[in-house]
Write a protein that holds these residues in place. Structure first.
Motif, PDB file in Angstrom:
ATOM      1  N   SER A 172       0.824  -1.202   0.000  1.00 26.11           N
ATOM      2  CA  SER A 172       0.000   0.000   0.000  1.00 26.11           C
ATOM      3  C   SER A 172       0.863   1.258   0.000  1.00 26.11           C
ATOM      4  CB  SER A 172      -0.914   0.013   1.225  1.00 26.11           C
ATOM      5  OG  SER A 172      -1.639   1.225   1.293  1.00 26.11           O
ATOM      6  N   LYS A 173       0.549   2.156  -0.884  1.00 30.45           N
ATOM      7  CA  LYS A 173       1.249   3.452  -0.931  1.00 30.45           C
ATOM      8  C   LYS A 173       0.518   4.495  -0.098  1.00 30.45           C
ATOM      9  CE  LYS A 173       4.198   1.859  -4.028  1.00 30.45           C
ATOM     10  NZ  LYS A 173       3.640   0.485  -4.178  1.00 30.45           N
ATOM     11  N   SER A 174      -0.795   4.324   0.054  1.00 29.78           N
ATOM     12  CA  SER A 174      -1.612   5.297   0.780  1.00 29.78           C
ATOM     13  C   SER A 174      -1.673   5.012   2.275  1.00 29.78           C
ATOM     14  CB  SER A 174      -3.037   5.289   0.224  1.00 29.78           C
ATOM     15  OG  SER A 174      -3.671   4.048   0.501  1.00 29.78           O
ATOM     16  N   GLY A 175      -1.308   3.795   2.674  1.00 32.97           N
ATOM     17  CA  GLY A 175      -1.429   3.418   4.077  1.00 32.97           C
ATOM     18  C   GLY A 175      -2.849   3.038   4.454  1.00 32.97           C
ATOM     19  N   ILE A 176      -3.679   2.747   3.441  1.00 35.96           N
ATOM     20  CA  ILE A 176      -5.065   2.337   3.682  1.00 35.96           C
ATOM     21  C   ILE A 176      -5.399   1.171   2.758  1.00 35.96           C
ATOM     22  CG2 ILE A 176      -7.494   3.038   3.705  1.00 35.96           C
ATOM     23  CD1 ILE A 176      -6.567   5.944   3.958  1.00 35.96           C
ATOM     24  N   VAL A 177      -5.953   0.095   3.321  1.00 37.30           N
ATOM     25  CA  VAL A 177      -6.414  -1.051   2.532  1.00 37.30           C
ATOM     26  C   VAL A 177      -7.843  -1.365   2.959  1.00 37.30           C
ATOM     27  CG1 VAL A 177      -4.080  -1.973   2.259  1.00 37.30           C
ATOM     28  CG2 VAL A 177      -5.497  -2.755   4.170  1.00 37.30           C
ATOM     29  N   GLU A 200      -2.044  -6.065  10.857  1.00 40.98           N
ATOM     30  CA  GLU A 200      -1.509  -5.716  12.178  1.00 40.98           C
ATOM     31  C   GLU A 200      -0.064  -6.189  12.335  1.00 40.98           C
ATOM     32  OE1 GLU A 200      -3.980  -7.047  15.349  1.00 40.98           O
ATOM     33  OE2 GLU A 200      -5.391  -5.383  15.111  1.00 40.98           O
ATOM     34  N   LYS A 201       0.231  -7.369  11.812  1.00 43.00           N
ATOM     35  CA  LYS A 201       1.596  -7.889  11.891  1.00 43.00           C
ATOM     36  C   LYS A 201       2.557  -6.972  11.140  1.00 43.00           C
ATOM     37  CE  LYS A 201       4.994 -10.898  12.445  1.00 43.00           C
ATOM     38  NZ  LYS A 201       5.730 -10.982  13.742  1.00 43.00           N
ATOM     39  N   TYR A 202       2.148  -6.523   9.981  1.00 45.37           N
ATOM     40  CA  TYR A 202       2.998  -5.593   9.216  1.00 45.37           C
ATOM     41  C   TYR A 202       3.231  -4.320  10.026  1.00 45.37           C
ATOM     42  CZ  TYR A 202       4.715  -2.351   5.747  1.00 45.37           C
ATOM     43  OH  TYR A 202       5.487  -1.422   5.080  1.00 45.37           O
ATOM     44  N   ALA A 208       4.542   0.772  11.598  1.00 42.20           N
ATOM     45  CA  ALA A 208       3.694   1.459  10.622  1.00 42.20           C
ATOM     46  C   ALA A 208       2.279   1.603  11.170  1.00 42.20           C
ATOM     47  CB  ALA A 208       3.675   0.671   9.317  1.00 42.20           C
ATOM     48  N   ASN A 209       1.427   2.258  10.392  1.00 42.00           N
ATOM     49  CA  ASN A 209       0.048   2.470  10.823  1.00 42.00           C
ATOM     50  C   ASN A 209      -0.899   2.323   9.629  1.00 42.00           C
ATOM     51  OD1 ASN A 209      -2.079   3.057  12.611  1.00 42.00           O
ATOM     52  ND2 ASN A 209      -1.978   5.244  12.130  1.00 42.00           N
ATOM     53  N   VAL A 210      -0.745   1.223   8.904  1.00 38.28           N
ATOM     54  CA  VAL A 210      -1.644   0.972   7.785  1.00 38.28           C
ATOM     55  C   VAL A 210      -3.046   0.721   8.337  1.00 38.28           C
ATOM     56  CG1 VAL A 210      -2.171  -0.541   5.838  1.00 38.28           C
ATOM     57  CG2 VAL A 210       0.207   0.031   6.372  1.00 38.28           C
ATOM     58  N   LYS A 211      -4.022   1.405   7.781  1.00 42.38           N
ATOM     59  CA  LYS A 211      -5.401   1.337   8.260  1.00 42.38           C
ATOM     60  C   LYS A 211      -6.195   0.351   7.409  1.00 42.38           C
ATOM     61  CE  LYS A 211      -9.479   4.283   9.068  1.00 42.38           C
ATOM     62  NZ  LYS A 211     -10.015   5.669   8.927  1.00 42.38           N
ATOM     63  N   LEU A 212      -7.043  -0.448   8.053  1.00 44.13           N
ATOM     64  CA  LEU A 212      -7.907  -1.393   7.355  1.00 44.13           C
ATOM     65  C   LEU A 212      -9.352  -0.914   7.426  1.00 44.13           C
ATOM     66  CD1 LEU A 212      -8.565  -4.082   5.951  1.00 44.13           C
ATOM     67  CD2 LEU A 212      -8.660  -5.146   8.230  1.00 44.13           C
ATOM     68  N   LEU A 213      -9.965  -0.746   6.265  1.00 46.98           N
ATOM     69  CA  LEU A 213     -11.381  -0.420   6.175  1.00 46.98           C
ATOM     70  C   LEU A 213     -12.180  -1.713   5.974  1.00 46.98           C
ATOM     71  CD1 LEU A 213     -11.213   2.547   3.593  1.00 46.98           C
ATOM     72  CD2 LEU A 213     -11.125   2.682   6.108  1.00 46.98           C
ATOM     73  N   GLY A 214     -13.369  -1.787   6.545  1.00 43.99           N
ATOM     74  CA  GLY A 214     -14.291  -2.875   6.234  1.00 43.99           C
ATOM     75  C   GLY A 214     -14.348  -4.016   7.225  1.00 43.99           C
ATOM     76  N   TRP A 215     -13.421  -4.083   8.187  1.00 40.65           N
ATOM     77  CA  TRP A 215     -13.448  -5.154   9.195  1.00 40.65           C
ATOM     78  C   TRP A 215     -12.612  -4.746  10.392  1.00 40.65           C
ATOM     79  CZ3 TRP A 215     -16.292  -9.001  10.686  1.00 40.65           C
ATOM     80  CH2 TRP A 215     -15.787  -9.976  11.557  1.00 40.65           C
TER      81      TRP A 215
END
Length: 360
Positions: A172-177, A200-202, A208-215
């Motif tokens: 992810s380049k945006s930090g959102i999946v 979360e493991k990543y 990092a703080n990659v955000k997950l939408l949808g769950w």
């Protein structure tokens, strides 16, 4: 539907299952799909069991869903080729048809009947109890106490979904999946939860703080259908508008709408159940990988057990360890994914296999 049984989402042994029959021509074939444990073509002569009839009934997604039902049907057609059995299948158009479709196959004289999907759990159990001389198998459902002639086949898809979540976060380049499901049932949410844990493991490994939408681990975004591609596309577009640049649809044919949204908006996606670059090749250019379930191998093995007289009601579950689930090749994305990320995915896979990482 009433939950008369629970889904087995635990680690177990190899994938086995399915055998179905129905009202469509017995030589109907689905497109070829690769699965985690699919063996190479054999030059050995096919067996011949012309008096044995193996049958299969789909859920409402249909046999051309480029995913779950289609791969299960491949197991039936492979059994026809390899075992020399008669085959037939019936495609369900709605949830209300399941019991009647199974009964139609019973009346056709099927020796084994495979039902495809969690939603057929109650109807399959009722039919198995009523018809003890027929061997029944069901994909994505297992029972606390099954009759001797009923086998549940499940897959721990949380394991490869964990790897997919890590990969999505890394790419992810945006930090959102984002992810979304067809229905909020265990066989859907297991993918989404594994994916969440991988993200979360990543984040943990890379600060990092990659955000997950949808769950969020308990609830999320569900279409309440597996059939509406336009609804899947709309939900995916909404996630992309919020910044998601990797989409993980777990919604059967409706999920194809998510792939279309990714293609239209120039973002990436990850497919489920089959290798999307094979079953939905028009979207291969946007796919990072696919989370695969070896349903075709499981279906054929279950039919073979019924033919050989070795069929049991012991439930089976596909895992990374036994090859029943896995990630597809990276295909078109291969050159874009760094070797460090690939190596990390391989490392995490081994840690799941050896038990040092628990997923689910």
């Amino acid at each position: 539907m009433k939950k008369t049984a629970r889904t087995a989402a635990v680690v177990g042994i190899a994938a086995l299952v399915l055998a179905g029959c129905g009202g469509r021509p017995s030589d109907t074939k689905a497109s070829s799909n690769e699965t985690p444990s699919s063996p190479a073509s054999s030059s050995a002569p096919a067996e011949s069991h012309p008096d044995f009839k193996a049958c299969e009934v789909s859920d409402s997604g249909g046999f051309d869903d480029k995913s779950f039902n289609q791969t299960s049907l491949k197991g039936l057609t492979d059994a026809k080729t390899d075992l020399g059995v008669q085959t037939a299948q019936v495609e369900s158009n709605s949830d209300s048809e399941y019991a009647d479709n199974i009964d139609a196959l019973v009346k056709q004289g099927c020796n084994s009947i495979t039902t495809v999907g969690f939603l057929l759990g109650d109807a399959t159990l009722a039919a198995a109890k009523k018809n003890p001389k027929i061997d029944f198998s069901i994909v994505d459902f297992a029972y606390d106490k099954a009759p001797k002639n009923l086998k549940g086949l499940t897959f721990n898809t949380a394991e490869p979904s964990y790897l997919a979540g890590y990969l999505a976060a890394a790419e992810s380049k945006s930090g959102i999946v984002g992810t979304f499901g067809g229905l909020n049932i265990p066989t859907v949410s297991i993918f989404m939860e594994g994916f969440r844990q991988g993200v979360e493991k990543y984040n943990t490994d890379n600060n990092a703080n990659v955000k997950l939408l949808g769950w969020n681990g308990k609830d999320g975004s569900f279409l309440n259908t597996f059939d509406d591609k336009s609804k899947g596309q709309s939900v995916a577009e909404g996630m992309i508008q919020q910044g998601a640049d990797v989409i993980f649809p777990v919604a059967g044919p409706a999920g194809l709408g998510g792939l279309q949204a990714a293609k239209d908006k120039g973002v990436k996606a990850i497919w489920v159940d089959t290798d999307g670059c094979v079953s939905a090749s028009e979207y291969c250019d946007v796919l990072l990988t696919s989370v695969m379930k070896g349903m075709d191998v499981a279906v054929e093995q279950s039919i073979k057990d019924a033919v050989d007289g070795t069929f049991t009601n012991e439930p089976f579950v596909g895992t990374l360890a036994n090859g029943g689930v896995g990630l597809a090749p990276y295909h078109d994305a291969d050159s874009d994914i760094s070797q460090d990320v690939k190596d990390k995915i391989d490392e995490l896979k081994q840690q799941i296999i050896d038990g040092s990482i628990k997923v689910g």
